[in-house]
Design a protein around this motif. Structure first.
Motif, PDB file in Angstrom:
ATOM      1  N   THR A  66      79.204  -6.763  51.867  1.00  0.00           N
ATOM      2  CA  THR A  66      78.569  -5.892  50.877  1.00  0.00           C
ATOM      3  C   THR A  66      79.183  -6.082  49.503  1.00  0.00           C
ATOM      4  O   THR A  66      78.470  -6.166  48.490  1.00  0.00           O
ATOM      5  N   VAL A  67      80.510  -6.171  49.444  1.00  0.00           N
ATOM      6  CA  VAL A  67      81.191  -6.394  48.158  1.00  0.00           C
ATOM      7  C   VAL A  67      80.792  -7.748  47.575  1.00  0.00           C
ATOM      8  O   VAL A  67      80.523  -7.862  46.372  1.00  0.00           O
ATOM      9  N   ALA A  68      80.717  -8.776  48.414  1.00  0.00           N
ATOM     10  CA  ALA A  68      80.317 -10.105  47.937  1.00  0.00           C
ATOM     11  C   ALA A  68      78.881 -10.084  47.407  1.00  0.00           C
ATOM     12  O   ALA A  68      78.579 -10.720  46.386  1.00  0.00           O
ATOM     13  N   ALA A  69      77.996  -9.355  48.072  1.00  0.00           N
ATOM     14  CA  ALA A  69      76.603  -9.271  47.609  1.00  0.00           C
ATOM     15  C   ALA A  69      76.512  -8.533  46.280  1.00  0.00           C
ATOM     16  O   ALA A  69      75.751  -8.937  45.377  1.00  0.00           O
ATOM     17  N   ILE A  70      77.289  -7.468  46.116  1.00  0.00           N
ATOM     18  CA  ILE A  70      77.277  -6.730  44.846  1.00  0.00           C
ATOM     19  C   ILE A  70      77.801  -7.604  43.715  1.00  0.00           C
ATOM     20  O   ILE A  70      77.233  -7.640  42.611  1.00  0.00           O
ATOM     21  N   ILE A  71      78.874  -8.344  43.961  1.00  0.00           N
ATOM     22  CA  ILE A  71      79.429  -9.235  42.930  1.00  0.00           C
ATOM     23  C   ILE A  71      78.431 -10.322  42.573  1.00  0.00           C
ATOM     24  O   ILE A  71      78.254 -10.655  41.388  1.00  0.00           O
ATOM     25  N   ALA A  72      77.749 -10.895  43.572  1.00  0.00           N
ATOM     26  CA  ALA A  72      76.745 -11.923  43.297  1.00  0.00           C
ATOM     27  C   ALA A  72      75.583 -11.352  42.491  1.00  0.00           C
ATOM     28  O   ALA A  72      75.056 -12.010  41.575  1.00  0.00           O
ATOM     29  N   LEU A  73      75.179 -10.123  42.804  1.00  0.00           N
ATOM     30  CA  LEU A  73      74.086  -9.481  42.073  1.00  0.00           C
ATOM     31  C   LEU A  73      74.470  -9.213  40.618  1.00  0.00           C
ATOM     32  O   LEU A  73      73.668  -9.443  39.697  1.00  0.00           O
ATOM     33  N   ILE A  74      75.685  -8.747  40.393  1.00  0.00           N
ATOM     34  CA  ILE A  74      76.149  -8.494  39.018  1.00  0.00           C
ATOM     35  C   ILE A  74      76.243  -9.804  38.251  1.00  0.00           C
ATOM     36  O   ILE A  74      75.858  -9.882  37.072  1.00  0.00           O
ATOM     37  N   ASP A  75      76.735 -10.861  38.913  1.00  0.00           N
ATOM     38  CA  ASP A  75      76.828 -12.170  38.258  1.00  0.00           C
ATOM     39  C   ASP A  75      75.432 -12.686  37.886  1.00  0.00           C
ATOM     40  O   ASP A  75      75.214 -13.177  36.774  1.00  0.00           O
ATOM     41  N   PHE A  76      74.476 -12.543  38.812  1.00  0.00           N
ATOM     42  CA  PHE A  76      73.113 -12.978  38.534  1.00  0.00           C
ATOM     43  C   PHE A  76      72.509 -12.191  37.379  1.00  0.00           C
ATOM     44  O   PHE A  76      71.853 -12.758  36.494  1.00  0.00           O
ATOM     45  N   ALA A  77      72.749 -10.884  37.352  1.00  0.00           N
ATOM     46  CA  ALA A  77      72.209 -10.054  36.281  1.00  0.00           C
ATOM     47  C   ALA A  77      72.830 -10.426  34.937  1.00  0.00           C
ATOM     48  O   ALA A  77      72.126 -10.477  33.914  1.00  0.00           O
ATOM     49  N   ALA A  78      74.130 -10.703  34.926  1.00  0.00           N
ATOM     50  CA  ALA A  78      74.788 -11.075  33.670  1.00  0.00           C
ATOM     51  C   ALA A  78      74.280 -12.423  33.170  1.00  0.00           C
ATOM     52  O   ALA A  78      74.026 -12.607  31.965  1.00  0.00           O
ATOM     53  N   ARG A  79      74.103 -13.381  34.068  1.00  0.00           N
ATOM     54  CA  ARG A  79      73.588 -14.696  33.644  1.00  0.00           C
ATOM     55  C   ARG A  79      72.135 -14.581  33.157  1.00  0.00           C
ATOM     56  O   ARG A  79      71.755 -15.234  32.179  1.00  0.00           O
ATOM     57  N   THR A  80      71.356 -13.765  33.826  1.00  0.00           N
ATOM     58  CA  THR A  80      69.968 -13.583  33.405  1.00  0.00           C
ATOM     59  C   THR A  80      69.898 -12.914  32.039  1.00  0.00           C
ATOM     60  O   THR A  80      69.105 -13.326  31.168  1.00  0.00           O
TER      61      THR A  80
END
Length: 105
Positions: A66-80
């Motif tokens: 769950t923590v890894a998925a949240i970090i990946a989602l935040i990274d994707f949102a920041a790059r977008t």
């Protein structure tokens, strides 16, 4: 009357201990001595330890996922957001204009 030692008194820890008064009473009355061997329980089986370990391990893996998925989602949102800011010009909402990124010179 001649008292003799109870049988099995010469042995080690595997022989049962018969108290002297019980032995003498059995000798005089002729009643048999009943020796009941009891063994201590062998302890908890490994299966009783396995279930809590499995539950804790799967819970830890779930939390890490769950923590890894949240970090990946935040990274994707920041790059977008960075990509949109670099390609779009100024954004205006209701008379407010906001320039998200500085143009490269």
């Amino acid at each position: 009357m001649h008292h003799r030692e109870p049988p099995g008194n010469q042995g080690g820890p595997t022989t049962a201990h018969i108290p002297a008064d019980v032995y003498r009473r059995a000798q005089t009355t002729g009643r048999p001595i009943v020796v009941i061997h009891t063994t201590a329980p062998a302890g908890r089986p490994a299966r009783s330890y396995l279930f809590p370990i499995v539950v804790v391990t799967t819970g830890a893996i779930g939390i890490l996922g769950t923590v890894a998925a949240i970090i990946a989602l935040i990274d994707f949102a920041a790059r977008t957001a960075a990509l949109i800011a670099s390609t779009a010009g100024p954004i205006g909402i209701g008379g407010l204009t906001l320039k998200l990124a500085r143009p490269k010179k």
